[in-house]
Design a protein around this motif. Structure first.
Motif, PDB file in Angstrom:
ATOM      1  N   LYS A  11     -15.638 -96.054   9.369  1.00  0.00           N
ATOM      2  CA  LYS A  11     -15.523 -94.712   8.804  1.00  0.00           C
ATOM      3  C   LYS A  11     -14.816 -93.775   9.787  1.00  0.00           C
ATOM      4  O   LYS A  11     -15.164 -93.741  10.973  1.00  0.00           O
ATOM      5  CB  LYS A  11     -16.911 -94.158   8.469  1.00  0.00           C
ATOM      6  N   ILE A  12     -13.846 -93.028   9.261  1.00  0.00           N
ATOM      7  CA  ILE A  12     -13.131 -92.078  10.105  1.00  0.00           C
ATOM      8  C   ILE A  12     -12.952 -90.755   9.373  1.00  0.00           C
ATOM      9  O   ILE A  12     -12.977 -90.693   8.138  1.00  0.00           O
ATOM     10  CB  ILE A  12     -11.741 -92.605  10.538  1.00  0.00           C
ATOM     11  N   ILE A  13     -12.772 -89.681  10.149  1.00  0.00           N
ATOM     12  CA  ILE A  13     -12.284 -88.399   9.652  1.00  0.00           C
ATOM     13  C   ILE A  13     -11.025 -88.086  10.452  1.00  0.00           C
ATOM     14  O   ILE A  13     -11.048 -88.092  11.684  1.00  0.00           O
ATOM     15  CB  ILE A  13     -13.316 -87.272   9.821  1.00  0.00           C
ATOM     16  N   ILE A  14      -9.925 -87.843   9.751  1.00  0.00           N
ATOM     17  CA  ILE A  14      -8.657 -87.521  10.397  1.00  0.00           C
ATOM     18  C   ILE A  14      -8.503 -86.002  10.423  1.00  0.00           C
ATOM     19  O   ILE A  14      -8.492 -85.350   9.371  1.00  0.00           O
ATOM     20  CB  ILE A  14      -7.466 -88.161   9.657  1.00  0.00           C
ATOM     21  N   ASP A  15      -8.390 -85.442  11.617  1.00  0.00           N
ATOM     22  CA  ASP A  15      -8.178 -84.002  11.795  1.00  0.00           C
ATOM     23  C   ASP A  15      -6.734 -83.823  12.260  1.00  0.00           C
ATOM     24  O   ASP A  15      -6.354 -84.334  13.320  1.00  0.00           O
ATOM     25  CB  ASP A  15      -9.163 -83.459  12.831  1.00  0.00           C
ATOM     26  N   CYS A  16      -5.915 -83.101  11.499  1.00  0.00           N
ATOM     27  CA  CYS A  16      -4.475 -83.214  11.719  1.00  0.00           C
ATOM     28  C   CYS A  16      -3.723 -81.924  11.421  1.00  0.00           C
ATOM     29  O   CYS A  16      -4.270 -80.967  10.873  1.00  0.00           O
ATOM     30  CB  CYS A  16      -3.922 -84.344  10.847  1.00  0.00           C
ATOM     31  N   ASP A  17      -2.426 -81.946  11.783  1.00  0.00           N
ATOM     32  CA  ASP A  17      -1.525 -80.813  11.534  1.00  0.00           C
ATOM     33  C   ASP A  17      -0.152 -81.329  11.069  1.00  0.00           C
ATOM     34  O   ASP A  17       0.844 -81.119  11.733  1.00  0.00           O
ATOM     35  CB  ASP A  17      -1.385 -79.944  12.790  1.00  0.00           C
ATOM     36  N   PRO A  18      -0.117 -82.040   9.923  1.00  0.00           N
ATOM     37  CA  PRO A  18       1.094 -82.778   9.543  1.00  0.00           C
ATOM     38  C   PRO A  18       2.331 -81.884   9.392  1.00  0.00           C
ATOM     39  O   PRO A  18       2.315 -80.959   8.610  1.00  0.00           O
ATOM     40  CB  PRO A  18       0.726 -83.358   8.172  1.00  0.00           C
ATOM     41  N   GLY A  19       3.392 -82.216  10.121  1.00  0.00           N
ATOM     42  CA  GLY A  19       3.828 -83.216  11.076  1.00  0.00           C
ATOM     43  C   GLY A  19       4.165 -84.593  10.540  1.00  0.00           C
ATOM     44  O   GLY A  19       3.349 -85.236   9.909  1.00  0.00           O
ATOM     45  N   GLN A  20       5.446 -85.027  10.863  1.00  0.00           N
ATOM     46  CA  GLN A  20       5.871 -86.356  10.444  1.00  0.00           C
ATOM     47  C   GLN A  20       5.005 -87.449  11.044  1.00  0.00           C
ATOM     48  O   GLN A  20       4.637 -88.406  10.340  1.00  0.00           O
ATOM     49  CB  GLN A  20       7.349 -86.603  10.801  1.00  0.00           C
ATOM     50  N   VAL A  47      -1.663 -73.423   9.451  1.00  0.00           N
ATOM     51  CA  VAL A  47      -2.636 -74.315   8.804  1.00  0.00           C
ATOM     52  C   VAL A  47      -2.412 -74.424   7.305  1.00  0.00           C
ATOM     53  O   VAL A  47      -2.692 -75.462   6.698  1.00  0.00           O
ATOM     54  CB  VAL A  47      -4.085 -73.864   9.125  1.00  0.00           C
ATOM     55  N   GLY A  48      -1.881 -73.368   6.663  1.00  0.00           N
ATOM     56  CA  GLY A  48      -1.606 -73.440   5.236  1.00  0.00           C
ATOM     57  C   GLY A  48      -0.561 -74.498   4.917  1.00  0.00           C
ATOM     58  O   GLY A  48      -0.742 -75.332   4.024  1.00  0.00           O
ATOM     59  N   LYS A  49       0.549 -74.473   5.656  1.00  0.00           N
ATOM     60  CA  LYS A  49       1.600 -75.475   5.463  1.00  0.00           C
ATOM     61  C   LYS A  49       1.095 -76.870   5.825  1.00  0.00           C
ATOM     62  O   LYS A  49       1.406 -77.852   5.143  1.00  0.00           O
ATOM     63  CB  LYS A  49       2.823 -75.130   6.309  1.00  0.00           C
ATOM     64  N   ASN A  50       0.314 -76.966   6.903  1.00  0.00           N
ATOM     65  CA  ASN A  50      -0.216 -78.272   7.304  1.00  0.00           C
ATOM     66  C   ASN A  50      -1.117 -78.849   6.221  1.00  0.00           C
ATOM     67  O   ASN A  50      -1.125 -80.073   5.997  1.00  0.00           O
ATOM     68  CB  ASN A  50      -0.982 -78.149   8.621  1.00  0.00           C
ATOM     69  N   THR A  51      -1.873 -77.982   5.560  1.00  0.00           N
ATOM     70  CA  THR A  51      -2.762 -78.451   4.491  1.00  0.00           C
ATOM     71  C   THR A  51      -1.959 -78.951   3.300  1.00  0.00           C
ATOM     72  O   THR A  51      -2.258 -80.020   2.731  1.00  0.00           O
ATOM     73  CB  THR A  51      -3.723 -77.332   4.064  1.00  0.00           C
ATOM     74  N   VAL A  52      -0.934 -78.216   2.921  1.00  0.00           N
ATOM     75  CA  VAL A  52      -0.057 -78.656   1.835  1.00  0.00           C
ATOM     76  C   VAL A  52       0.558 -80.012   2.177  1.00  0.00           C
ATOM     77  O   VAL A  52       0.618 -80.920   1.339  1.00  0.00           O
ATOM     78  CB  VAL A  52       1.044 -77.606   1.564  1.00  0.00           C
ATOM     79  N   ASN A  53       0.973 -80.177   3.427  1.00  0.00           N
ATOM     80  CA  ASN A  53       1.585 -81.448   3.834  1.00  0.00           C
ATOM     81  C   ASN A  53       0.591 -82.598   3.777  1.00  0.00           C
ATOM     82  O   ASN A  53       0.942 -83.716   3.369  1.00  0.00           O
ATOM     83  CB  ASN A  53       2.180 -81.318   5.229  1.00  0.00           C
ATOM     84  N   ALA A  54      -0.642 -82.353   4.185  1.00  0.00           N
ATOM     85  CA  ALA A  54      -1.673 -83.391   4.082  1.00  0.00           C
ATOM     86  C   ALA A  54      -1.884 -83.792   2.626  1.00  0.00           C
ATOM     87  O   ALA A  54      -2.024 -84.986   2.300  1.00  0.00           O
ATOM     88  CB  ALA A  54      -2.981 -82.905   4.699  1.00  0.00           C
ATOM     89  N   LEU A  55      -1.885 -82.818   1.726  1.00  0.00           N
ATOM     90  CA  LEU A  55      -2.064 -83.100   0.302  1.00  0.00           C
ATOM     91  C   LEU A  55      -0.876 -83.884  -0.256  1.00  0.00           C
ATOM     92  O   LEU A  55      -1.051 -84.804  -1.065  1.00  0.00           O
ATOM     93  CB  LEU A  55      -2.230 -81.786  -0.465  1.00  0.00           C
ATOM     94  N   ARG A  56       0.335 -83.547   0.189  1.00  0.00           N
ATOM     95  CA  ARG A  56       1.538 -84.275  -0.252  1.00  0.00           C
ATOM     96  C   ARG A  56       1.457 -85.744   0.175  1.00  0.00           C
ATOM     97  O   ARG A  56       1.833 -86.640  -0.596  1.00  0.00           O
ATOM     98  CB  ARG A  56       2.793 -83.616   0.335  1.00  0.00           C
ATOM     99  N   VAL A  57       0.977 -85.989   1.369  1.00  0.00           N
ATOM    100  CA  VAL A  57       0.854 -87.366   1.854  1.00  0.00           C
ATOM    101  C   VAL A  57      -0.241 -88.103   1.084  1.00  0.00           C
ATOM    102  O   VAL A  57      -0.110 -89.292   0.774  1.00  0.00           O
ATOM    103  CB  VAL A  57       0.600 -87.395   3.371  1.00  0.00           C
ATOM    104  N   CYS A  58      -1.318 -87.408   0.750  1.00  0.00           N
ATOM    105  CA  CYS A  58      -2.362 -88.028  -0.076  1.00  0.00           C
ATOM    106  C   CYS A  58      -1.811 -88.423  -1.445  1.00  0.00           C
ATOM    107  O   CYS A  58      -2.116 -89.507  -1.964  1.00  0.00           O
ATOM    108  CB  CYS A  58      -3.536 -87.071  -0.239  1.00  0.00           C
TER     109      CYS A  58
END
Length: 311
Positions: free
Chosen positions: A4-13, A43-54
């Motif tokens: 089990k993991i939690i990824i904490d991130c700021d996507p970023g390629q 953080v707003g853009k990073n969140t959108v990017n995380a959602l795009r990758v999901c």
């Protein structure tokens, strides 16, 4: 049994590629949540990017929670000159994600997930450590529940300044809290991530893989490599390193060391001071990745991309 993991991130390629590796068919990791933090861009853009990758990888049921919008003390420091104004420039992924974030702050998600666990969750912070530090300060009981912190950051040299790596420099006060917390830390700094280079031959292999995920990664790396031209043989795959370790730990070699974070130096703010020789006499607090088998690492990454469907 899945880890089990939690990824904490700021996507970023490279954050995006870490998520892609974790979600792939070669992975035995169970992503409990993805949390986002201010770093490469806001953080707003990073969140959108995380959602795009999901959306890209089919992580439809994984909660994504937005976290801290600035460092604990310092003014925000971004890296859009590396990652582009969106934080994920270079791809043709839809700008508006289908998936939406949950209505809960990342810090509260971290606390809730860890307190409810059996001490079997590994945190994978691959951006600034603000969320992790805030969670520790808000609820110190979580430290005993953290199986491991497998993080990307720091090193014996810098890329934001001569002495400081970006993730640590972006919130050195938060990093200091985490490194002094007593939680078990495995650190992937620039010393090892600069051994995971996306050289032209590796990029060519990757471009030959025919599925939408591999195409997106090829586009990301083509853009991201522009920041490294003239300095390295290819782009450094920083953030996939801790994920690669959790899937295939034998790829890496280690030293047990003491690491402290400099928060007051005029020229050394954000430096991770790595005591290889034990000269301080302070107890080791970090498993420090010093070498990887680049061939094995790339085979793992390419196999991960091949595991995604062509449709």
């Amino acid at each position: 049994m899945n880890k089990k993991i939690i990824i904490d991130c700021d996507p970023g390629q490279d954050d995006a590629m870490a998520i892609i590796l974790a979600a792939s068919g070669v992975s035995d990791l169970k992503i409990e949540a993805i949390t986002t933090v201010a770093g490469n861009v806001g953080v707003g853009k990073n969140t959108v990017n995380a959602l795009r990758v999901c959306d890209l990888t089919g992580l439809h049921d994984i909660p994504v929670a937005m976290g801290a919008d600035r460092p604990l003390v310092q003014e925000p420091s971004e890296a859009s000159h590396v990652h582009g104004q969106s934080g994920l420039d270079g791809t043709d992924l839809p700008e508006e994600p289908v998936k939406q974030p949950i209505d809960q702050h990342a810090v509260d998600v971290l606390i809730e997930k860890l307190l409810a666990s059996d001490g079997d969750i590994t945190l994978v912070p691959i951006g600034p450590l603000t969320n992790i530090a805030l969670a520790i300060r808000k609820e110190p009981r979580i430290v005993a529940k953290i199986k491991e912190i497998a993080m990307m950051g720091g090193g014996t040299f810098g890329n934001r300044t001569p002495s400081a790596e970006f993730n640590i420099y972006a919130d050195a006060e938060a990093a200091r809290i985490v490194f002094e917390s007593g939680a078990p830390i495995t650190m992937f700094g620039l010393d090892v991530t600069h051994q995971a280079l996306a050289t032209p031959d590796k990029l060519a292999e990757l471009k030959a893989i025919e599925n939408p995920v591999a195409k997106a990664v090829a586009d990301m790396l083509t853009f991201y490599s522009g920041a490294y031209k003239g300095n390295f043989a290819g782009a450094a795959m920083h953030d996939p390193c801790p994920i690669g370790y959790l899937i295939a730990p034998d790829i890496f070699e280690w030293d047990k060391v003491r690491v402290d974070v400099e928060t007051t130096g005029k020229f050394t703010y954000g430096m991770t001071v790595v005591d290889f020789k034990g000269s301080t006499g302070r107890e080791s607090n970090v498993q420090f990745a010093r070498r990887l088998d680049s061939g094995e690492f790339w085979q793992l990454f390419l196999d991960a991309l091949r595991s995604y469907s062509k449709s």
